[in-house]
Design an enzyme around this catalytic site. Structure first.
Site, PDB file in Angstrom:
ATOM      1  N   ASP A 154      -7.027  -6.150  -1.291  1.00 23.02           N
ATOM      2  CA  ASP A 154      -5.634  -6.402  -1.688  1.00 23.02           C
ATOM      3  C   ASP A 154      -5.532  -7.432  -2.806  1.00 23.02           C
ATOM      4  OD1 ASP A 154      -4.892  -4.519   0.114  1.00 23.02           O
ATOM      5  OD2 ASP A 154      -3.975  -5.891   1.561  1.00 23.02           O
TER       6      ASP A 154
ATOM      7  N   TYR B 111       2.509   1.537  14.051  1.00 18.63           N
ATOM      8  CA  TYR B 111       3.297   2.455  13.244  1.00 18.63           C
ATOM      9  C   TYR B 111       2.768   3.880  13.300  1.00 18.63           C
ATOM     10  CZ  TYR B 111      -0.199   1.034   9.676  1.00 18.63           C
ATOM     11  OH  TYR B 111      -1.357   0.723   8.994  1.00 18.63           O
TER      12      TYR B 111
ATOM     13  N   HIS C 177       0.819  -1.217   0.000  1.00 18.39           N
ATOM     14  CA  HIS C 177       0.000   0.000   0.000  1.00 18.39           C
ATOM     15  C   HIS C 177       0.849   1.262   0.000  1.00 18.39           C
ATOM     16  CE1 HIS C 177      -3.097  -2.607   2.378  1.00 18.39           C
ATOM     17  NE2 HIS C 177      -3.127  -2.897   1.090  1.00 18.39           N
TER      18      HIS C 177
ATOM     19  N   LYS D 175       6.494   6.536   7.345  1.00 19.94           N
ATOM     20  CA  LYS D 175       6.041   5.709   8.479  1.00 19.94           C
ATOM     21  C   LYS D 175       7.230   5.249   9.309  1.00 19.94           C
ATOM     22  CE  LYS D 175       2.424   4.004   5.460  1.00 19.94           C
ATOM     23  NZ  LYS D 175       2.113   2.971   4.463  1.00 19.94           N
TER      24      LYS D 175
HETATM   25  C1  LIG Z   1      -4.856   2.409   6.979  1.00 23.63           C
HETATM   26  C2  LIG Z   1      -6.130   2.875   7.652  1.00 23.63           C
HETATM   27  C3  LIG Z   1      -7.311   2.151   7.544  1.00 23.63           C
HETATM   28  N1  LIG Z   1      -8.444   2.601   8.157  1.00 23.63           N
HETATM   29  C4  LIG Z   1      -9.669   1.786   8.053  1.00 23.63           C
HETATM   30  C5  LIG Z   1     -10.095   1.479   6.632  1.00 23.63           C
HETATM   31  C6  LIG Z   1     -10.682   0.105   6.734  1.00 23.63           C
HETATM   32  O1  LIG Z   1     -12.064   0.182   7.083  1.00 23.63           O
HETATM   33  C7  LIG Z   1      -9.928  -0.557   7.883  1.00 23.63           C
HETATM   34  C8  LIG Z   1      -8.838  -1.497   7.432  1.00 23.63           C
HETATM   35  O2  LIG Z   1      -8.065  -0.808   6.487  1.00 23.63           O
HETATM   36  P1  LIG Z   1      -7.046  -1.567   5.561  1.00 23.63           P
HETATM   37  O3  LIG Z   1      -7.638  -2.877   5.131  1.00 23.63           O
HETATM   38  O4  LIG Z   1      -6.575  -0.616   4.503  1.00 23.63           O
HETATM   39  O5  LIG Z   1      -5.847  -1.873   6.607  1.00 23.63           O
HETATM   40  P2  LIG Z   1      -4.407  -2.434   6.206  1.00 23.63           P
HETATM   41  O6  LIG Z   1      -4.524  -3.467   5.126  1.00 23.63           O
HETATM   42  O7  LIG Z   1      -3.738  -2.809   7.469  1.00 23.63           O
HETATM   43  O8  LIG Z   1      -3.672  -1.162   5.592  1.00 23.63           O
HETATM   44  C9  LIG Z   1      -2.364  -0.774   5.948  1.00 23.63           C
HETATM   45  O9  LIG Z   1      -1.502  -1.719   5.397  1.00 23.63           O
HETATM   46  C10 LIG Z   1      -0.165  -1.369   5.139  1.00 23.63           C
HETATM   47  C11 LIG Z   1       0.719  -2.318   5.890  1.00 23.63           C
HETATM   48  C12 LIG Z   1       0.233   0.026   5.350  1.00 23.63           C
HETATM   49  O10 LIG Z   1       1.426   0.337   5.408  1.00 23.63           O
HETATM   50  C13 LIG Z   1      -0.789   1.072   5.377  1.00 23.63           C
HETATM   51  O11 LIG Z   1      -0.549   1.905   6.503  1.00 23.63           O
HETATM   52  C14 LIG Z   1      -2.184   0.619   5.405  1.00 23.63           C
HETATM   53  O12 LIG Z   1      -2.643   0.662   4.071  1.00 23.63           O
HETATM   54  O13 LIG Z   1      -9.352   0.529   8.634  1.00 23.63           O
HETATM   55  C15 LIG Z   1      -8.483   3.769   8.905  1.00 23.63           C
HETATM   56  O14 LIG Z   1      -9.549   4.159   9.449  1.00 23.63           O
HETATM   57  N2  LIG Z   1      -7.327   4.495   9.015  1.00 23.63           N
HETATM   58  C16 LIG Z   1      -6.156   4.101   8.415  1.00 23.63           C
HETATM   59  O15 LIG Z   1      -5.118   4.808   8.555  1.00 23.63           O
END
Ligand SMILES: Cc1cn([C@H]2C[C@H](O)[C@@H](COP(=O)(O)OP(=O)(O)O[C@H]3O[C@H](C)C(=O)[C@H](O)[C@H]3O)O2)c(=O)[nH]c1=O
Length: 168
Positions: A157, A119, A49, A59
């Protein structure tokens, strides 16, 4: 970065964040605005991402429980490491912290159950600025060190584009 750890008969102590130390190591200022916390079962892969434009995030990442393979891809066109893949193990036991500059794609694979990933980000989350690259991009050839058929991805993803299909 691996902060000094102080052990005694009670357990251990280390500074998990020191702004002055980080800026001295980086040789420039940094200002974080948001902390994130995720918990991932064994085999969960989050990424790759990044946020685009003015919402691009630097980060500072670490693992407080468990172990992950952390992966960073340099997407900065003017960089002499453009499209290079950097991998490192971050874990509860090695207490390593990794600073990821803006302009990088980031992801990690949890190598243990319920790995806790914390992070800091220097820009706020912006859903409309979210982008990414599919974890098994044929040009990047990332070795995630985990059986492909056991990797767990979010629906989002699974649909991420290949690097060659992005104009970066
Ligand atoms: C990233 C983020 C997500 N969200 C909400 C959006 C979704 O409803 C839920 C899960 O989000 P997501 O599936 O995008 O989470 P990750 O797959 O862990 O995303 C992260 O994964 C990789 C490792 C990264 O480096 C990024 O910081 C980030 O993209 O949390 C938020 O409310 N705030 C946030 O900052």
């Amino acid at each position: 970065m691996e902060p000094p750890t102080f052990r005694d008969r009670r357990g251990l102590f280390f500074e998990s964040y020191n702004h002055k130390t980080l800026e001295a190591v980086l040789g420039r200022s940094v200002g974080f605005v948001q902390d994130n916390h995720s918990v991932s079962h064994e085999g969960v892969l989050r990424g790759l991402h990044f946020q685009t434009g003015k919402h691009a995030q630097a980060k500072l990442v670490r693992v407080v429980r468990g172990e992950v393979l952390d992966v960073v891809v340099d997407l900065r066109r003017d960089s002499n490491t453009y499209r290079n893949v950097f991998r490192t193990i971050l874990s509860e036991s090695n207490r390593k912290m990794l600073f990821i500059p803006k302009g990088m794609a980031h992801g990690f694979l949890s190598l243990k159950d319920d790995s806790v990933f914390l992070y800091k980000c220097d820009e706020y989350y912006n859903k409309d600025a979210e982008s990414g690259i599919i974890y098994n991009d044929p040009d990047l050839k990332i070795d995630w060190g985990f059986p492909e058929n056991k990797i767990i991805l979010s629906d989002k993803d699974m649909k991420l584009p290949k690097l060659k299909d992005l104009s970066i």
